[in-house]
Scaffold this active site. Structure first.
Site, PDB file in Angstrom:
ATOM      1  N   ASP A   1       0.884  -1.163   0.000  1.00  0.00           N
ATOM      2  CA  ASP A   1       0.000   0.000   0.000  1.00  0.00           C
ATOM      3  C   ASP A   1       0.926   1.218   0.000  1.00  0.00           C
ATOM      4  OD1 ASP A   1      -1.667   2.114   0.529  1.00  0.00           O
ATOM      5  OD2 ASP A   1      -2.287   1.421   2.518  1.00  0.00           O
TER       6      ASP A   1
ATOM      7  N   LYS B   1       3.215  11.123  -3.757  1.00  0.00           N
ATOM      8  CA  LYS B   1       2.110  10.493  -4.485  1.00  0.00           C
ATOM      9  C   LYS B   1       1.183  11.537  -5.139  1.00  0.00           C
ATOM     10  CE  LYS B   1      -1.516   7.063  -3.560  1.00  0.00           C
ATOM     11  NZ  LYS B   1      -2.003   6.135  -2.515  1.00  0.00           N
TER      12      LYS B   1
ATOM     13  N   GLU C   1      -7.169   0.632  -4.564  1.00  0.00           N
ATOM     14  CA  GLU C   1      -7.169   0.527  -3.097  1.00  0.00           C
ATOM     15  C   GLU C   1      -8.495  -0.015  -2.540  1.00  0.00           C
ATOM     16  OE1 GLU C   1      -5.987   4.492  -2.083  1.00  0.00           O
ATOM     17  OE2 GLU C   1      -3.947   4.173  -2.821  1.00  0.00           O
TER      18      GLU C   1
ATOM     19  N   ASP D   1     -12.452   5.918   2.785  1.00  0.00           N
ATOM     20  CA  ASP D   1     -11.008   5.950   3.056  1.00  0.00           C
ATOM     21  C   ASP D   1     -10.566   7.379   3.380  1.00  0.00           C
ATOM     22  OD1 ASP D   1      -8.251   5.949   2.952  1.00  0.00           O
ATOM     23  OD2 ASP D   1      -8.095   4.865   1.060  1.00  0.00           O
TER      24      ASP D   1
END
Ligand code: AMP
Length: 520
Positions: A8, A70, A171, A193
């Site tokens: 992850d 990211k 994800e 999330d």
């Protein structure tokens, strides 16, 4: 043969896991920590430290310490997200030759995938130390909304780190796999999330082995950090009131208060009240030190951050609307991300969906565990049930037409893998080449969308306009990566196409950046 892990690769934190003896195992570092900050601190030369040690460097050398890479991966330097990052980063962000992002540290320019590669390498080493075996393959997760360039860039990061990327996995799909939603009846699962920097909601339809992301929405600037900034602002106002000083523009004071705010938030996730103490928060020009103390209870804190929690539900509404569902039609809600530990967030999610969320797995680890399960089934074909993961395209894909409009070839939320063709005609007499610009996004105007690349189809037979037909086929593979073919219908043969990458790294750049001989 090396071990295949699931990684992850998060905006704030990363986690690595693998299936061992039939059970997923999350790997801890030598100090027993099971997640690592996605932070890379650069020193001189090619050396870098990653994770918890790098996070400590953030305090005294923020200009050489890269956080949230990211957010930059696979994005163009002139995009809105990059502009926002630039405004708040202590390290330099500039434009690369091909329009992508370069990060300036220690006088060097590095690409975003290179930074992510350092994080991947760190995770690989943690797994190798725990297993005492080589790790050479990985399933790497990305947000469901990641476009082609971002997925490609993540693959590039894996190559730089010397990892074979088995699959780029969404994800939310990974979270659902971790919860074992593999067998059984058809159901709808929402994955909520809320991490340190970003919020995502995805709605999956699961039918045996089919995982279809039917809708996804998100806010890339909404996460736990915003909770901390909101509370730090309240602390600062209180401190200014107590001392009569005006320190609104003092960066160091703000940073210390932000850290105090995060500690207070975590304390309030188990206690009803917390005493906030920051000794010597500010030293005045007269040498006098000012401490900060305050008592915060859950109710007051909730008032500060409730607008942020509410914003997540506005995003949930968008996703539900795209899926054509109401909150109550969702069968299960899964929680992902450190912020979902916060009781206020859990209670609000329960109210919004009208059911208690599944929270039995650790929200920091659930995505890595799902990725590990997928890595295991991809590498143990005979043992694992065949794993068909069906995802959807997060954004529409189309080409620019006359007038700057977009002609959509594959609409948003189409299940992948998929392909689709459109026929285009020449616009001028004796035209011998066509330039096809490929865009991803929802705006009718091409310029408001993300340019993925341009294709030039050469060698067309010169004819009056409109008489040469070119068939353009878009194909999206299992990883969500786009391939394009072009065909001149009048000749009936496929023509070579030239892809002019507008972002991402060239193969030589990936090779040059490989870490083979770098010491960490
Ligand atoms: P992630 O990006 O998923 O690692 O989430 C990190 C965010 O979760 C940060 O904002 C943390 O402050 C927050 N967080 C971690 N643990 C807790 C906790 N026990 N209570 C509240 N927030 C937490």
């Amino acid at each position: 043969m090396g071990v295949a892990v699931g990684i992850d690769l998060g905006t704030s934190n990363s986690c690595v896991a693998a299936v061992r003896d039939g059970e997923p195992v999350v790997f801890a570092d030598a100090e027993g920590r099971r997640t690592q900050p996605s932070v890379v601190a650069f020193g001189y030369g090619k050396s870098a430290v990653v994770g918890h040690r790098a996070r400590r460097q953030l305090l005294y050398a923020p200009e050489n310490t890269v956080v949230s890479a990211k957010r930059l991966v696979g994005r163009r330097a002139d995009s809105e997200e990059v502009r926002r990052m630039k405004a708040q980063s202590a390290f330099g962000i500039t434009e690369g030759e091909n329009g992508d992002v370069r990060i300036r540290v220690q006088g060097r320019l590095i690409s975003a995938p290179e930074v992510s590669a350092h994080v991947l390498m760190h995770m690989k080493k943690i797994a190798e130390a725990a297993l005492d075996e080589e790790v050479d393959k990985a399933v790497i997760t990305v947000p469901a909304y990641f476009n082609d360039a971002q997925r490609q860039a993540t693959r590039d990061a894996a190559s730089i780190a010397g990892l074979e990327c088995l699959r780029i996995l969404n994800e939310p799909t990974a979270a659902a796999l971790a919860y074992g939603f593999r067998q059984g009846k058809r159901q709808h699962v929402a994955v909520y999330d809320l991490g340190g920097g970003t919020f995502d909601i995805s709605i999956l339809r699961i039918d045996d082995d089919f995982f279809e992301v039917v809708a996804t929405a998100g806010d890339t600037f909404l996460g736990g950090d915003d909770f901390d900034y909101a509370a730090a602002d309240e602390f600062l106002n209180e401190f200014c009131r107590q001392t009569g000083l005006n320190l609104v523009d003092n960066r160091t004071v703000r940073m210390k208060l932000r850290e105090a705010a995060e500690r207070a938030k975590i304390a309030l996730s188990t206690g009803d009240e917390v005493e906030v103490q920051v000794p010597a928060l500010y030293r005045g020009p007269d040498g006098k030190e000012h401490d900060f103390t305050a008592i915060v209870d859950r109710f007051t804190y909730a008032q500060w951050v409730m607008p942020l929690v509410q914003r997540t539900f506005d995003v949930c509404d968008d996703a539900l609307k795209a899926a054509g569902m109401t909150p109550r039609q969702v069968d299960h809600v899964l929680l992902v991300g450190g912020m979902t530990r916060f009781p206020l967030v859990r209670d609000a999610v329960q109210q919004f969906f009208g059911k208690s969320p599944n929270a039995s797995l650790n929200p920091d680890e659930v995505v890595a565990v799902g990725a590990a399960i997928q890595a295991h089934s991809l590498t143990n074909v005979e043992e694992a049930a065949s794993s068909v993961l069906l995802d959807v395209t997060p954004q529409s894909l189309g080409v620019r037409t006359v007038g700057g409009f977009v002609e959509v070839v594959i609409p948003r939320n189409t299940a992948i893998p998929t392909d689709s063709s459109k026929v285009f005609h020449t616009a001028f007499d004796n035209q011998t080449e066509v330039r096809i610009a490929v865009f991803q996004g929802e705006s009718r105007m091409a310029e408001d969308n993300e340019l993925l690349g341009e294709f030039v189809l050469e060698g067309l037979t010169p004819k009056p306009r409109g008489q040469v037909k070119v068939r353009v086929t878009f194909e999206i593979d299992n990883d969500g990566i786009v391939h394009v073919r072009a065909l001149d219908d009048s000749l009936g043969i496929e023509k070579s196409i030239r892809i002019e990458a507008k972002s991402g790294l060239a193969p030589e750049e990936i090779k040059a950046a490989r870490f083979d001989d770098v010491d960490f």
